[in-house]
Design a protein around this motif. Structure first.
Motif, mmCIF file in Angstrom:
data_model
loop_
_atom_site.group_PDB
_atom_site.id
_atom_site.type_symbol
_atom_site.label_atom_id
_atom_site.label_comp_id
_atom_site.label_asym_id
_atom_site.label_seq_id
_atom_site.Cartn_x
_atom_site.Cartn_y
_atom_site.Cartn_z
ATOM 1 N N SER A 1 41.029 90.105 127.756
ATOM 2 C CA SER A 1 41.131 89.633 129.151
ATOM 3 C C SER A 1 41.025 90.777 130.136
ATOM 4 O O SER A 1 41.692 90.764 131.166
ATOM 5 N N SER A 2 40.224 91.762 129.820
ATOM 6 C CA SER A 2 40.080 92.878 130.752
ATOM 7 C C SER A 2 38.644 93.385 130.789
ATOM 8 O O SER A 2 38.145 93.919 129.798
ATOM 9 N N SER A 3 38.000 93.220 131.937
ATOM 10 C CA SER A 3 36.625 93.725 132.063
ATOM 11 C C SER A 3 36.606 95.242 131.985
ATOM 12 O O SER A 3 35.672 95.831 131.448
ATOM 13 N N ALA B 1 41.399 93.478 140.144
ATOM 14 C CA ALA B 1 41.118 94.569 139.211
ATOM 15 C C ALA B 1 40.669 93.961 137.881
ATOM 16 O O ALA B 1 40.959 92.800 137.609
ATOM 17 N N GLY B 2 39.970 94.756 137.068
ATOM 18 C CA GLY B 2 39.495 94.237 135.782
ATOM 19 C C GLY B 2 40.561 94.274 134.709
ATOM 20 O O GLY B 2 40.343 94.796 133.622
ATOM 21 N N ILE B 3 41.727 93.723 135.016
ATOM 22 C CA ILE B 3 42.833 93.734 134.052
ATOM 23 C C ILE B 3 43.365 92.309 133.878
ATOM 24 O O ILE B 3 43.100 91.453 134.716
ATOM 25 N N THR C 1 36.046 84.907 137.667
ATOM 26 C CA THR C 1 37.253 84.935 138.484
ATOM 27 C C THR C 1 37.015 84.198 139.803
ATOM 28 O O THR C 1 37.863 83.437 140.270
ATOM 29 N N MET D 1 32.882 89.603 139.698
ATOM 30 C CA MET D 1 33.639 88.756 138.781
ATOM 31 C C MET D 1 33.315 87.302 139.062
ATOM 32 O O MET D 1 34.037 86.604 139.778
ATOM 33 N N MET E 1 45.168 88.897 134.070
ATOM 34 C CA MET E 1 45.905 88.144 135.084
ATOM 35 C C MET E 1 45.726 88.628 136.521
ATOM 36 O O MET E 1 46.429 88.158 137.422
ATOM 37 N N ALA E 2 44.799 89.540 136.739
ATOM 38 C CA ALA E 2 44.576 90.015 138.106
ATOM 39 C C ALA E 2 44.158 88.855 139.000
ATOM 40 O O ALA E 2 44.567 88.753 140.157
ATOM 41 N N GLY E 3 43.362 87.947 138.451
ATOM 42 C CA GLY E 3 42.870 86.813 139.228
ATOM 43 C C GLY E 3 43.988 85.890 139.682
ATOM 44 O O GLY E 3 43.952 85.341 140.776
ATOM 45 N N ARG F 1 37.343 83.462 131.715
ATOM 46 C CA ARG F 1 36.706 83.976 132.935
ATOM 47 C C ARG F 1 36.339 85.450 132.782
ATOM 48 O O ARG F 1 35.341 85.904 133.330
ATOM 49 N N THR F 2 37.135 86.197 132.002
ATOM 50 C CA THR F 2 36.794 87.603 131.798
ATOM 51 C C THR F 2 35.468 87.724 131.042
ATOM 52 O O THR F 2 34.628 88.568 131.372
ATOM 53 N N ASN G 1 32.831 87.154 133.490
ATOM 54 C CA ASN G 1 32.686 88.334 134.356
ATOM 55 C C ASN G 1 31.797 89.386 133.690
ATOM 56 O O ASN G 1 30.872 89.927 134.298
ATOM 57 N N ASP H 1 42.050 82.985 131.588
ATOM 58 C CA ASP H 1 41.774 84.397 131.842
ATOM 59 C C ASP H 1 40.784 84.938 130.797
ATOM 60 O O ASP H 1 39.846 85.668 131.111
HETATM 61 N N1 ASP Z 1 41.072 89.467 133.683
HETATM 62 C C1 ASP Z 1 39.943 89.420 134.560
HETATM 63 C C2 ASP Z 1 39.022 90.590 134.276
HETATM 64 O O1 ASP Z 1 39.440 91.626 133.825
HETATM 65 C C3 ASP Z 1 40.312 89.403 135.993
HETATM 66 C C4 ASP Z 1 41.026 88.122 136.271
HETATM 67 O O2 ASP Z 1 42.226 88.044 136.013
HETATM 68 O O3 ASP Z 1 40.378 87.168 136.698
HETATM 69 O O4 ASP Z 1 37.846 90.497 134.466
#
Ligand code: ASP
Length: 408
Positions: free
Chosen positions: A265-267, A343-345, A304, A301, A347-349, A381-382, A385, A378
């Motif tokens: 879950s992290s781009s 951010a690409g981490i 996201t 993203m 749950m950022a969305g 969607r990641t 992204n 998440d």
């Molecule tokens: N986890 C997503 C990402 O890293 C960002 C988001 O929480 O939507 O791309």
């Protein structure tokens, strides 16, 4: 061992399935394997900053004059904004057709304390671009600032005396080569890392996986349908017609980064793998990947963006608020900003939905409605992204007359 002879993405798929079974049936034993996931993520994070820094500098210096940089920048931003907006509109249509939030019970089960403090504004996003202290930005992993500084640094290398220019160019090219080698080495451990990460997440969320029902399931399905349409119809069509490239061959080449994006879950954590796959499998030049991918992992993203829109509309429907056309346009615009700012981490969305809710005047507690399904959404969607970033790199490479390995 036979399993080691399988292609990497098959190894990852097997690891995923085993991890789900492991996490679900023996959650108490997860502590014995979760360290593998932690170490894998640490290793990926370890390479991100030096990889981005050396790769951007090496890419920008190989571009030659500033004119090239401007052209590439314009194309890249146009692609990012266009595809994210398209994704949001896809989500908007679905959520208006299905109306998953109408009639939802507002008995919140989870609290959202503290989420509001983390919300970012447009100003914050701009400020994050220009660091006060580049060493601090690197230490904190503020990727946008590092990208900005690296582009400046690379550009001004091309303007200094030939003697300095040559030695600096060679120096950063060499660092980049080494960073790629380290990345390739870490990639070999992806199946083990993913096994650790996924087993832990499944064990932690097992009860919720079973409990998700009713409206929340329909809401989740709306997001998933939107993501699938965007990933398998819209983006492939763009790759085919605008990029003049084969979307499904490219998709296969991207199997490892996409599965990693899904699991982590992290781009940003996936970035090293995305770069490697694009350069070595889809044949996109470092000149293009080094510029588009680090930028894409932070600001492009699509998944996201779509999710922000559907989630905000769902919450509005649950509160019985009927949004006018102008308010929906505001949702589209703020969802785009929220996706750029996220951010690409993991749950950022979710945190960025506060931006959209505030803009249309909805209570932030509404986020409590969608927390339960956020983890799984998440992951999806990641992946979208990362998929969009990679399609962008192919399209831009093709528009720069690169042959690549996926050209039609
Ligand atoms: N986890 C997503 C990402 O890293 C960002 C988001 O929480 O939507 O791309």
């Amino acid at each position: 061992m036979k399993i080691l002879k399988l292609k990497l993405h098959w190894q990852i798929l097997i690891a995923l399935v085993l991890a789900v079974l492991f996490g679900y049936f023996i959650p108490t034993a997860v502590v014995y394997v979760s360290w593998m996931g932690d170490i894998f993520l640490r290793a990926l994070k370890m390479v991100i900053i030096p990889l981005i820094f050396s790769s951007i500098i090496s890419g920008v210096t190989s571009m030659g004059e500033g004119k090239n940089l401007g052209r590439l920048g314009l194309k890249t931003l146009t692609y990012y904004l266009a595809t994210s907006t398209l994704a949001i509109l896809t989500g908007l249509i679905i959520v208006n057709l299905v109306k998953p939030g109408v009639g939802v019970d507002l008995g919140f089960s989870q609290s959202v304390e503290g989420l509001a403090d983390k919300a970012g504004s447009v100003k914050d996003i701009l400020y994050r671009l220009i660091p006060e202290n580049i060493v601090d930005a690197m230490a904190q992993g503020t990727i946008l600032s590092v990208i900005f500084f690296a582009i400046l640094f690379g550009y001004f290398i091309t303007t200094v005396d030939k003697k300095y220019k040559d030695s600096l160019t060679t120096f950063f090219d060499a660092i980049f080569e080494v960073m790629m080698k380290i990345t390739l080495f870490i990639i070999k451990f992806t199946p083990l890392g993913i096994f650790g990460i996924v087993a832990k997440e499944v064990a932690r969320n097992a009860d919720q996986l079973v409990n998700i029902a009713g409206s929340l399931a329909i809401y989740g399905l709306c997001v998933v349908t939107g993501l699938l349409i965007h990933a398998f119809i819209s983006l492939p069509l763009i790759v085919h017609f605008i990029g003049k490239a084969k979307p499904f061959t490219h998709f296969r080449n991207m199997a490892t980064p996409l599965l990693t994006a899904f699991s982590t879950s992290s781009s940003s954590a996936t970035l090293p793998l995305t770069m490697e796959a694009l350069e070595h499998k889809s044949g996109v030049s470092n000149k293009v990947t080094s510029f588009t991918l680090p930028l894409g992992a932070t600001i492009n993203m699509d998944g996201t963006a779509l999710y922000e829109c559907v989630a905000a509309m769902f919450i509005a429907q649950a509160y019985g608020v009927d949004l006018s056309f102008t308010q929906q346009a505001l949702v589209v615009f703020t969802a785009l900003l929220a996706s750029i700012g996220a951010a690409g981490i993991p749950m950022a969305g979710l945190v960025m939905i506060t931006v959209v809710l505030t803009a249309i005047g909805l209570p932030l507690e509404g986020i409590g409605l969608i927390l339960a399904v956020d983890r799984i959404l998440d992951m999806l969607r990641t992946s979208v992204n990362v998929w969009s970033d990679s399609c962008g790199a192919v399209i831009i490479a093709r528009s720069e007359k690169e042959e690549t390995k996926v050209a039609i």
